[in-house]
Design a protein around this motif. Structure first.
Motif, PDB file in Angstrom:
ATOM      1  N   GLN A 260      29.502  43.876  35.978  1.00  7.51           N
ATOM      2  CA  GLN A 260      29.568  42.652  36.347  1.00  7.51           C
ATOM      3  C   GLN A 260      29.753  42.392  38.481  1.00  7.51           C
ATOM      4  N   PHE A 261      27.913  41.556  38.675  1.00 12.43           N
ATOM      5  CA  PHE A 261      28.525  41.352  39.818  1.00 12.43           C
ATOM      6  C   PHE A 261      29.356  39.729  40.059  1.00 12.43           C
ATOM      7  N   THR A 262      29.877  38.881  41.144  1.00 13.58           N
ATOM      8  CA  THR A 262      30.529  37.923  40.974  1.00 13.58           C
ATOM      9  C   THR A 262      30.617  38.247  42.026  1.00 13.58           C
ATOM     10  N   GLU A 263      29.726  37.244  42.774  1.00 12.16           N
ATOM     11  CA  GLU A 263      29.545  37.263  44.407  1.00 12.16           C
ATOM     12  C   GLU A 263      30.877  36.201  45.301  1.00 12.16           C
ATOM     13  N   ILE A 264      31.241  36.923  45.692  1.00 20.25           N
ATOM     14  CA  ILE A 264      32.961  36.199  46.127  1.00 20.25           C
ATOM     15  C   ILE A 264      32.454  35.046  46.854  1.00 20.25           C
ATOM     16  N   ALA A 265      31.195  34.583  47.618  1.00 16.24           N
ATOM     17  CA  ALA A 265      30.782  32.810  49.133  1.00 16.24           C
ATOM     18  C   ALA A 265      30.733  32.583  48.201  1.00 16.24           C
ATOM     19  N   ASN A 266      29.779  32.991  46.894  1.00 15.99           N
ATOM     20  CA  ASN A 266      29.825  31.881  45.384  1.00 15.99           C
ATOM     21  C   ASN A 266      30.215  32.140  44.106  1.00 15.99           C
ATOM     22  N   PRO A 267      31.446  31.798  44.032  1.00 12.74           N
ATOM     23  CA  PRO A 267      31.520  32.820  42.639  1.00 12.74           C
ATOM     24  C   PRO A 267      30.475  32.179  41.083  1.00 12.74           C
ATOM     25  N   LYS A 268      30.278  31.281  41.363  1.00 14.68           N
ATOM     26  CA  LYS A 268      28.892  30.378  40.055  1.00 14.68           C
ATOM     27  C   LYS A 268      27.860  32.433  40.108  1.00 14.68           C
TER      28      LYS A 268
END
Length: 229
Positions: A128-136
């Motif tokens: 899983q990858f959650t983008e730090i700049a866009n957590p959604k």
């Protein structure tokens, strides 16, 4: 099957599903991903011409002597009319044969340890990858592995995929960036044991990846342990 037996079976499945991985039978010890290139395997051109004429120089002794010779002498059979024609036709077929190209992608890996008492045969897991700049923006890369992990053994799950950690950031940007772009998490979703027992994470459903599993298993596996879903 009697109704009571059906109820009992459903109850047992519910227990397995709800239990999930409370005891973490296959913990992830370490994980990682990186850009990779999958080398294409050369396709050999078919032999369409006549068989080469058999000559004295084709006997085992003389042929073996040529193979071990340091000056790499020419194969005499290729100098016969049939031999020359076979070489020409092979070159023509080779020129017509479409060769596959190397594939750019990513390798995902996770080292796990079997903390249970039974041999693990199949594992469904995901990165899983959650983008730090866009957590959604959460990306899940799922994989299916066919293996043999005995009690207490560690095993590295590794799979190649053309899909990267995100669909919105170019691969070149990922490779050049020195900043942390994602929060990463690896989890095991389903374990199938050699005796048929199954443990599955409660929030994960096999039905959701049914079509992907069908595609992943449609062709014979050639040495790889894991395939992307």
């Amino acid at each position: 099957m009697k109704i009571s037996a059906v109820i009992k079976l459903l109850f047992m499945l519910l227990i397995v599903s709800s239990a999930g991985f409370a005891q973490d039978p296959l913990p992830v010890l370490r994980s990682g991903w990186e850009a990779a290139i999958k080398k294409a395997q050369k396709v050999e051109a078919p032999q369409t011409g006549p068989a080469k004429q058999v000559i004295v120089e084709d006997t085992v002794g003389l042929r073996t002597a040529r193979e071990f010779s340091t000056d790499h002498p020419t194969d005499p059979s290729q100098q016969t009319p049939d031999g020359r024609r076979a070489v020409i036709e092979h070159n023509e077929q080779e020129a017509k044969t479409v060769q596959p190209t190397n594939v750019k992608g990513f390798t995902y890996s996770a080292t796990v340890r079997n903390e249970g008492t039974k041999t693990v045969k199949v594992v469904f897991w995901e990165y899983q990858f959650t983008e730090i700049a866009n957590p959604k923006n959460v990306i899940r890369r799922q994989f299916l592995c066919s293996l043999n992990i005995k009690k207490g053994a560690e095993f590295e799950l590794a799979a190649f995929s053309t899909l990267g950690p995100t669909d919105t950031i170019a691969a070149a940007s990922l490779a050049s960036s020195k900043d942390k772009l994602f929060d990463e998490k690896v989890q095991v979703n389903r374990i199938e044991y050699a005796d048929g027992e199954i443990l599955q994470r409660g929030t994960w459903k096999l039905a959701d990846v049914k079509d992907a599993v069908t595609r992943a298993t449609a062709t014979a596996w050639s040495g790889e342990v894991c395939r992307p879903l």
